[in-house]
Motif scaffolding. Structure first.
Motif, PDB file in Angstrom:
ATOM      1  N   GLY A 486       3.184   2.980 -25.807  1.00 13.94           N
ATOM      2  CA  GLY A 486       4.485   3.510 -25.446  1.00 13.94           C
ATOM      3  C   GLY A 486       5.586   2.488 -25.326  1.00 13.94           C
ATOM      4  O   GLY A 486       6.718   2.836 -24.979  1.00 13.94           O
ATOM      5  N   ARG A 487       5.324   1.197 -25.594  1.00  9.89           N
ATOM      6  CA  ARG A 487       6.352   0.175 -25.405  1.00  9.89           C
ATOM      7  C   ARG A 487       6.979  -0.284 -26.724  1.00  9.89           C
ATOM      8  O   ARG A 487       8.144  -0.654 -26.760  1.00  9.89           O
ATOM      9  CB  ARG A 487       5.776  -1.034 -24.662  1.00  9.89           C
ATOM     10  N   GLY A 488       6.205  -0.331 -27.831  1.00  9.94           N
ATOM     11  CA  GLY A 488       6.772  -0.650 -29.132  1.00  9.94           C
ATOM     12  C   GLY A 488       7.117  -2.109 -29.339  1.00  9.94           C
ATOM     13  O   GLY A 488       7.849  -2.444 -30.269  1.00  9.94           O
ATOM     14  N   GLU A 489       6.653  -3.002 -28.467  1.00 11.84           N
ATOM     15  CA  GLU A 489       6.901  -4.434 -28.620  1.00 11.84           C
ATOM     16  C   GLU A 489       5.759  -5.193 -27.961  1.00 11.84           C
ATOM     17  O   GLU A 489       5.083  -4.670 -27.076  1.00 11.84           O
ATOM     18  CB  GLU A 489       8.228  -4.835 -27.976  1.00 11.84           C
ATOM     19  N   PRO A 490       5.498  -6.420 -28.430  1.00 11.65           N
ATOM     20  CA  PRO A 490       4.372  -7.171 -27.867  1.00 11.65           C
ATOM     21  C   PRO A 490       4.666  -7.610 -26.427  1.00 11.65           C
ATOM     22  O   PRO A 490       5.799  -7.897 -26.064  1.00 11.65           O
ATOM     23  CB  PRO A 490       4.230  -8.367 -28.802  1.00 11.65           C
ATOM     24  N   THR A 491       3.624  -7.666 -25.639  1.00  9.08           N
ATOM     25  CA  THR A 491       3.714  -8.094 -24.243  1.00  9.08           C
ATOM     26  C   THR A 491       2.782  -9.275 -24.039  1.00  9.08           C
ATOM     27  O   THR A 491       1.569  -9.176 -24.310  1.00  9.08           O
ATOM     28  CB  THR A 491       3.311  -6.964 -23.295  1.00  9.08           C
ATOM     29  N   ALA A 492       3.326 -10.402 -23.603  1.00  8.38           N
ATOM     30  CA  ALA A 492       2.513 -11.582 -23.314  1.00  8.38           C
ATOM     31  C   ALA A 492       1.795 -11.359 -21.994  1.00  8.38           C
ATOM     32  O   ALA A 492       2.418 -11.024 -20.980  1.00  8.38           O
ATOM     33  CB  ALA A 492       3.380 -12.824 -23.250  1.00  8.38           C
TER      34      ALA A 492
END
Length: 499
Positions: A486-492
């Motif tokens: 649901g976020r659509g971007e990478p998360t470190a």
């Protein structure tokens, strides 16, 4: 019979089945003392002439006393027979019975006053008939009447004091209305009358007596003064006890309430202003106890910090933007676990798990915002500011993982994120809930799902770890970048160090 709390003789008060008979006995003793005093006074004021006449008066007084005391006792017992009935049955009185019991001091004083009034008329008439100067009858009648006034007044004060236990039982069943007994001001005026008014009036009348132009003798004046001192001391002691002891008990109770002991109370044993004050203190303590229970219950449901904030600022819809750290913790495999254990055992496991969570979060200054089945959302930095929300959340995450692992009954995953959220009350005016809404909350929940598959069972976003102090960052290592649902971007992400 019983003794009241302070245990000294002046606090003694009869109770139970013997209360009314013992009080009547005390009244008879008080009246006998009054009779003896007035008899000695009559000897001094009846003049020197006619020793036989004086003897006739004294024999009249003695005969009347022998008849009047038992008659007065029977009248007093009859007027309070309903009080004696419920005391002997050892039961709570009805409203009418309680009202009658509260009239015990007044009824006793009225009976004493009537008997003494009749005595004054009888002795006055006999004196006028047997003495050469009929005016001596007025002198002896007035002396007897004044003695009766003092005796009736002391009887009232004595019975009011001795009947405290009876009064307390009556008022326990039916609280005071403040209209059935003399209040503080009338009682103080009565004490003044007994200690100053009546004795001084007696002296004035003796000096103004036309049948004795030389005035009263020295012995008469001295005797009257000594009696006034003794009666005044007794009346003042009874009045001081009436006011002082309840005030001392009230002070002690208020002090206990101020120290947080809301179970403190005082015995309501007066139907006047003091009784209303005693009842008010008890009501205040009960109200504060109820408020504290509601505060505790409120705090258990919404968290102590939220409860305190609501009590200070009031309950209203709305909120504010805050930078917080969100910690989300969830049980691994709860669906299959509840099928194996059953719902009752599962609830016990969850309660033990949540106890670990609440203790860890609150020790770090956070708020367990809500329980969601087998999961919990915890917040650091709302509704009150936190000096280190990220560090506190990471420390709580490690402590939760260690506590649950030590228990060995459940497996969990913990996710931690930080950032700006909206924090405040949502819902309707009749039903509110404090919550936080924002991307960090969603991110923490997604990280929790990721943590369930890792050995450390705790995952945090990179901004969260970077915002924490160096000593806390040492417990975490950088892991992969992932795209959370649901976020659509990478998360470190950073995971808990396990080596």
């Amino acid at each position: 019979m019983s003794s009241e709390r302070h245990g000294d003789w002046a606090s003694w008060a009869p109770s139970g089945r013997l209360a009314v008979p013992v009080i009547v006995l005390l009244v008879n003793v008080a009246n006998l003392v009054g009779v003896a005093t007035v008899t000695l006074l009559l000897i001094g004021v009846s003049g020197d002439a006619g020793g036989g006449s004086r003897a006739a008066v004294l024999w009249t007084a003695l005969g009347y006393t022998v008849i009047a005391l038992p008659v007065g006792t029977l009248i007093g017992m009859r007027r309070q027979r309903v009080t004696n009935a419920w005391l002997m049955a050892d039961r709570a009185p009805t409203t009418a019975e309680a009202t009658q019991a509260l009239r015990l001091p007044v009824d006793t004083a009225i009976v004493a006053g009537v008997i003494w009034g009749i005595a004054a008329v009888l002795i006055g008439v006999v004196s006028a008939a047997v003495f050469p100067d009929a005016r001596i009858g007025i002198r002896t009648g007035v002396a007897t009447l004044l003695g009766g006034v003092v005796t009736a007044g002391v009887t009232y004060l004595l019975v009011a004091r001795a009947a405290r236990a009876v009064t307390a039982r009556a008022l326990a069943a039916h609280p005071p209305a403040g209209r059935l007994t003399l209040g503080v001001r009338p009682r103080l005026l009565l004490t003044w009358g007994l200690t100053s008014g009546v004795p001084l009036l007696g002296l004035v009348l003796l000096f103004l007596d036309p049948s004795n132009p030389d005035g009263p003798g020295r012995a008469t004046v001295v005797f009257l003064s000594v009696v006034a001192l003794l009666v005044g001391g007794l009346a003042t002691l009874l009045t001081a006890r009436y006011v002082g002891q309840p005030l001392r008990e009230l002070r002690e109770a208020v002090q206990k309430v101020g120290e947080g002991d809301y179970d403190a109370s005082v015995t309501v044993d007066d139907a006047g202003e003091i009784g209303l004050l005693q009842e008010g203190v008890n009501s205040m303590a009960a109200g504060l106890a109820e408020r504290e229970r509601l505060r505790d219950l409120f705090g258990r449901h919404v968290g102590t910090t939220v409860a305190q904030r609501a009590l200070e600022d009031g309950v209203q819809l709305g909120g504010e933007l805050r930078t917080v750290a969100a910690l989300f913790v969830d049980v691994v495999g709860s669906t299959s676990l509840v099928r194996r254990t059953g719902p009752e055992e599962m609830v016990g496991l969850l309660n033990g798990f949540f106890e670990v969570v609440v203790e860890a979060v609150e020790d770090e200054g956070g708020l367990v915002n809500k329980f969601e089945g087998d999961a919990a959302l915890c917040v650091f930095g709302a509704p009150t500011e936190h000096p280190d929300p990220s560090g506190a959340a990471l420390r709580a995450a490690r402590r939760i993982c260690d506590g649950v692992r030590k228990a060995g009954k459940l497996d969990i995953g913990v996710g931690v994120s930080c950032g700006r959220v909206w924090a405040g009350q949502v819902g309707a005016a009749s039903r509110l809930e404090y919550t936080v809404i924002g991307d960090p909350v969603n991110e923490a929940a997604r990280l929790t799902e990721l943590a369930k598959d890792l050995s450390g069972r705790a995952v945090a976003s990179e901004p969260t770890v970077c915002a924490a102090p160096a000593e806390e960052r040492a417990h975490w290592v950088r892991d992969a970048e992932v795209e959370l649902r649901g976020r659509g971007e990478p998360t470190a992400t950073w995971v808990r160090r396990t080596d």
